[in-house]
Design an enzyme around this catalytic site. Structure first.
Site, mmCIF file in Angstrom:
data_model
loop_
_atom_site.group_PDB
_atom_site.id
_atom_site.type_symbol
_atom_site.label_atom_id
_atom_site.label_comp_id
_atom_site.label_asym_id
_atom_site.label_seq_id
_atom_site.Cartn_x
_atom_site.Cartn_y
_atom_site.Cartn_z
ATOM 1 N N SER A 1 0.825 -1.216 0.000
ATOM 2 C CA SER A 1 0.000 0.000 0.000
ATOM 3 C C SER A 1 0.855 1.261 0.000
ATOM 4 O O SER A 1 0.328 2.368 -0.004
ATOM 5 C CB SER A 1 -0.927 0.003 1.224
ATOM 6 O OG SER A 1 -0.176 -0.194 2.416
ATOM 7 N N ASN B 1 -2.133 -2.439 13.184
ATOM 8 C CA ASN B 1 -3.590 -2.352 13.132
ATOM 9 C C ASN B 1 -4.131 -1.129 13.873
ATOM 10 O O ASN B 1 -5.033 -0.456 13.383
ATOM 11 C CB ASN B 1 -4.215 -3.638 13.689
ATOM 12 C CG ASN B 1 -3.809 -4.859 12.877
ATOM 13 O OD1 ASN B 1 -3.235 -4.720 11.790
ATOM 14 N ND2 ASN B 1 -4.082 -6.039 13.402
ATOM 15 N N THR C 1 -41.853 23.492 -10.796
ATOM 16 C CA THR C 1 -42.066 22.136 -10.283
ATOM 17 C C THR C 1 -42.243 21.283 -11.540
ATOM 18 O O THR C 1 -42.777 21.770 -12.548
ATOM 19 C CB THR C 1 -43.326 22.016 -9.391
ATOM 20 O OG1 THR C 1 -44.464 22.340 -10.171
ATOM 21 C CG2 THR C 1 -43.253 22.957 -8.187
ATOM 22 N N HIS C 2 -41.782 20.070 -11.495
ATOM 23 C CA HIS C 2 -41.823 19.183 -12.682
ATOM 24 C C HIS C 2 -41.120 19.818 -13.880
ATOM 25 O O HIS C 2 -41.425 19.495 -15.018
ATOM 26 C CB HIS C 2 -43.264 18.832 -13.055
ATOM 27 C CG HIS C 2 -44.094 18.391 -11.890
ATOM 28 N ND1 HIS C 2 -44.234 17.070 -11.515
ATOM 29 C CD2 HIS C 2 -44.801 19.104 -10.980
ATOM 30 C CE1 HIS C 2 -45.011 16.990 -10.456
ATOM 31 N NE2 HIS C 2 -45.363 18.212 -10.099
ATOM 32 N N SER D 1 -15.158 24.736 -27.565
ATOM 33 C CA SER D 1 -15.219 23.524 -28.366
ATOM 34 C C SER D 1 -14.101 23.555 -29.397
ATOM 35 O O SER D 1 -13.724 24.618 -29.877
ATOM 36 C CB SER D 1 -16.576 23.444 -29.072
ATOM 37 O OG SER D 1 -16.478 22.651 -30.247
ATOM 38 N N LYS E 1 -18.943 28.124 -29.239
ATOM 39 C CA LYS E 1 -19.302 27.440 -28.001
ATOM 40 C C LYS E 1 -18.618 27.980 -26.761
ATOM 41 O O LYS E 1 -17.447 28.332 -26.770
ATOM 42 C CB LYS E 1 -18.951 25.957 -28.121
ATOM 43 C CG LYS E 1 -19.833 25.223 -29.094
ATOM 44 C CD LYS E 1 -21.156 24.862 -28.487
ATOM 45 C CE LYS E 1 -21.053 23.494 -27.849
ATOM 46 N NZ LYS E 1 -22.329 23.096 -27.280
ATOM 47 N N ASN F 1 -18.820 26.388 -22.937
ATOM 48 C CA ASN F 1 -19.454 25.289 -22.209
ATOM 49 C C ASN F 1 -19.277 25.401 -20.696
ATOM 50 O O ASN F 1 -18.207 25.778 -20.229
ATOM 51 C CB ASN F 1 -18.871 23.955 -22.682
ATOM 52 C CG ASN F 1 -19.162 23.704 -24.150
ATOM 53 O OD1 ASN F 1 -20.202 24.120 -24.658
ATOM 54 N ND2 ASN F 1 -18.244 23.054 -24.828
ATOM 55 N N GLU G 1 -20.662 20.683 -15.379
ATOM 56 C CA GLU G 1 -20.864 19.340 -15.937
ATOM 57 C C GLU G 1 -19.963 18.298 -15.278
ATOM 58 O O GLU G 1 -20.387 17.191 -14.956
ATOM 59 C CB GLU G 1 -20.546 19.340 -17.433
ATOM 60 C CG GLU G 1 -21.467 20.172 -18.280
ATOM 61 C CD GLU G 1 -20.891 20.295 -19.673
ATOM 62 O OE1 GLU G 1 -21.054 19.355 -20.457
ATOM 63 O OE2 GLU G 1 -20.248 21.317 -19.975
ATOM 64 N N TYR H 1 -9.309 -6.745 12.668
ATOM 65 C CA TYR H 1 -8.650 -6.249 11.465
ATOM 66 C C TYR H 1 -8.612 -7.341 10.407
ATOM 67 O O TYR H 1 -8.335 -8.501 10.699
ATOM 68 C CB TYR H 1 -7.215 -5.779 11.775
ATOM 69 C CG TYR H 1 -6.556 -5.222 10.522
ATOM 70 C CD1 TYR H 1 -6.754 -3.890 10.164
ATOM 71 C CD2 TYR H 1 -5.812 -6.037 9.677
ATOM 72 C CE1 TYR H 1 -6.208 -3.395 8.986
ATOM 73 C CE2 TYR H 1 -5.260 -5.545 8.504
ATOM 74 C CZ TYR H 1 -5.463 -4.223 8.159
ATOM 75 O OH TYR H 1 -4.943 -3.730 6.998
ATOM 76 N N GLN I 1 -7.542 -2.382 4.054
ATOM 77 C CA GLN I 1 -6.572 -1.558 3.336
ATOM 78 C C GLN I 1 -7.232 -0.848 2.140
ATOM 79 O O GLN I 1 -6.726 0.168 1.673
ATOM 80 C CB GLN I 1 -5.411 -2.445 2.864
ATOM 81 C CG GLN I 1 -4.327 -1.701 2.131
ATOM 82 C CD GLN I 1 -3.080 -2.560 1.960
ATOM 83 O OE1 GLN I 1 -2.413 -2.895 2.934
ATOM 84 N NE2 GLN I 1 -2.776 -2.934 0.737
ATOM 85 N N LYS J 1 -8.402 3.258 1.912
ATOM 86 C CA LYS J 1 -7.621 4.485 1.720
ATOM 87 C C LYS J 1 -7.770 5.148 0.362
ATOM 88 O O LYS J 1 -8.056 6.341 0.278
ATOM 89 C CB LYS J 1 -6.147 4.218 2.039
ATOM 90 C CG LYS J 1 -5.880 4.303 3.546
ATOM 91 C CD LYS J 1 -4.501 3.918 3.927
ATOM 92 C CE LYS J 1 -4.339 2.463 4.296
ATOM 93 N NZ LYS J 1 -5.440 1.748 4.921
HETATM 94 N N1 ARG Z 1 -1.346 -1.491 5.070
HETATM 95 C C1 ARG Z 1 -2.328 -1.846 6.051
HETATM 96 C C2 ARG Z 1 -3.589 -1.029 5.858
HETATM 97 O O1 ARG Z 1 -3.573 -0.125 5.100
HETATM 98 C C3 ARG Z 1 -1.789 -1.623 7.429
HETATM 99 C C4 ARG Z 1 -1.178 -2.840 8.019
HETATM 100 C C5 ARG Z 1 -2.183 -3.649 8.703
HETATM 101 N N2 ARG Z 1 -1.680 -4.811 9.426
HETATM 102 C C6 ARG Z 1 -1.334 -5.977 8.845
HETATM 103 N N3 ARG Z 1 -1.005 -6.931 9.604
HETATM 104 N N4 ARG Z 1 -1.356 -6.150 7.562
HETATM 105 O O2 ARG Z 1 -4.628 -1.281 6.469
#
Ligand code: ARG
Length: 454
Positions: free
Chosen positions: A22, A109, A154-155, A276, A282, A284, A289, A316, A321, A324
């Site tokens: 990660s 964790n 309305t509508h 455009s 144009k 826009n 949008e 956990y 993960q 994020k």
């Molecule tokens: N990279 C993990 C997360 O984003 C954190 C580590 C979590 N603990 C583990 N034993 N993998 O949640």
């Protein structure tokens, strides 16, 4: 350097590592991770869990890494599994073997969820400021248009004339509720999971009150299992964000319509429009949008994250993960949308004449006539029927209600006075002076109330 090599005989498969790591996205938590680790290292020293001197060296090393990060020169190993291992590896390079003591009485964790709460708490405050700025822009425009009439729909059919300030302030109040939901979420979020360990707590004599205080949390979380498994605070922000961006999207839809020459109610500033590549004429309303379009992904992150959580046993699980990237994108998308909306609204020019001309079209004062008959003693249902027939007659003869002579009017209801004048659109709006209504006198009070919120 791995944080867990001891029981393994083989390296992780290369593709598997790419899949599992990660670091490429959780490096965004570097600042928060360091802050949490500094608090933890201080606490370990104060409690005598590690030596005072060791604690000081850890803190110094972590502060140096923080300097590297802040000066835009982080020295992390890019093959790190996550930001937590990256920091520990770098710390070992700086302070040596004592780095290995930092993780005493802590798990990734509780660490990761502490980082994420710290991060979202800051981002939440920035989001709140961006909401306030957009609300100010709406109030600024509303102040200029307390007597600018336009048709209310309305509508998507012309309904009754309203003043533009009333219409714009409707969005102010939506954002006010969004702001309240965000504040509620931020308050619930503000507890420290640090010290929950892997999930069961720890036997070391830690001081969770101390780390909570160091990190500016109101208190430690009360249940270690809940603390490491819980992502409600992520979902709450996402739910708030989804609704908030839906509000922007509704305004985006109106602005897009209003900017079309067929409406011609608004002219957007060049800085918030695009052209455009083929049609030279144009201009826009892209900001509107694209915000409407990006609403899809913000809603998607909410439902996606709920789906990640739905089958998870305590506590956990690696599935977590996945929180994020979805959260980062939600926060980035919403904040940017709020910022560009602020500019687009602040710099927009509303076209009074076009709005006024449209305000009277489509029999928008028909209710006024029915109300008038009701005031003269006709039961409202019957008045409604009479005016309905007048409208049908006008439509067939391509006339407006105000074109009807008193002779014609009396064919529909014999007691119409000799000199009968219909309300202009502005008079019509001004007549709806009930609390919360569109009459300029009420809207001025509403503006006052709105300003008091800012
Ligand atoms: N990279 C993990 C997360 O984003 C954190 C580590 C979590 N603990 C583990 N034993 N993998 O949640």
């Amino acid at each position: 350097m791995k944080l867990w090599g001891g029981r393994f005989e083989k390296e992780t498969d290369e593709r598997a590592a790419e899949f599992l790591h990660s670091f490429r996205f959780d490096i965004r938590l570097a600042e928060q991770d360091l802050r949490g680790s500094i608090a933890h290292a201080r606490m370990l020293g104060r409690q005598g869990i590690i030596g005072e001197e060791e604690s000081a060296r850890l803190v110094e090393g972590l502060e140096r890494i923080r300097e590297e990060v802040r000066s835009g020169d982080p020295r992390f190993d890019p093959t790190s599994e996550d930001i937590h291992s990256a920091v520990e590896t770098r710390l070992r390079e700086i302070v040596g073997e004592v780095a290995g003591k930092l993780h005493t009485a802590r798990s990734r964790n509780d660490q990761v969820v502490t980082d994420l709460r710290l991060w979202l708490r800051e981002q939440g405050e920035e989001t709140a400021r961006a909401i306030r700025a957009l609300q100010s822009a709406l109030v600024g425009q509303a102040e200029r248009h307390v007597e600018t009439v336009l048709p209310g729909f309305t509508h998507l059919q012309p309904a009754q004339p309203v003043v533009l300030a009333h219409h714009l302030l409707a969005y102010f109040w939506m954002l006010e509720r969004d702001h309240g939901r965000l504040r509620d979420a931020l308050e619930r979020m503000n507890l420290s999971p640090l010290g929950s360990g892997a999930m069961a707590g720890t036997g070391f004599p830690i001081d969770r009150e101390f780390t909570a205080q160091e990190l500016g949390f109101a208190a430690p979380t009360p249940n270690s299992m809940d603390a490491v498994a819980d992502r409600d605070f992520v979902v709450e922000y996402m739910a708030f964000a989804a609704l908030c961006v839906v509000h922007l999207s509704r305004l985006a839809q109106e602005i897009t319509m209003w900017a079309a020459p067929q409406f011609g109610f608004v002219t957007l500033d060049d800085a918030y429009s695009t052209g455009s590549s083929i049609m030279p004429q144009k201009k826009n309303p892209d900001v509107a949008e694209l915000t409407r379009g990006k609403t899809g992904r913000v809603i998607g992150h909410l439902t996606g994250t709920l789906a990640v959580l739905k089958g998870l046993p305590l506590t956990y699980n690696s599935d977590l993960q996945e929180d994020k990237e979805a959260l980062f994108d939600t926060v980035d998308t919403l904040k940017l949308a709020l910022h560009v909306f602020e500019g687009m609204v602040r710099t927009a020019t509303f076209n009074r004449e076009r709005m006024a001309a449209a305000a009277g079209r489509g029999f928008t004062t028909a209710t006024d006539v029915a109300d008038d008959l009701a005031r003269r003693g006709v039961p409202f249902r019957q008045a409604h029927e009479i005016v309905g027939r007048m409208v049908a007659h006008c439509e067939q003869n391509n006339k407006a209600l105000e074109d009807l002579t008193s002779g014609e009017l009396r064919e529909f209801w014999p007691d119409f006075p000799e000199e009968y004048r219909l309300n202009t659109p502005l008079e019509s709006a001004a007549s709806r002076n009930s609390y919360g209504g569109t009459a300029p006198e009420r809207v001025r009070e509403q503006l006052e109330a709105a300003r008091r919120k800012l």
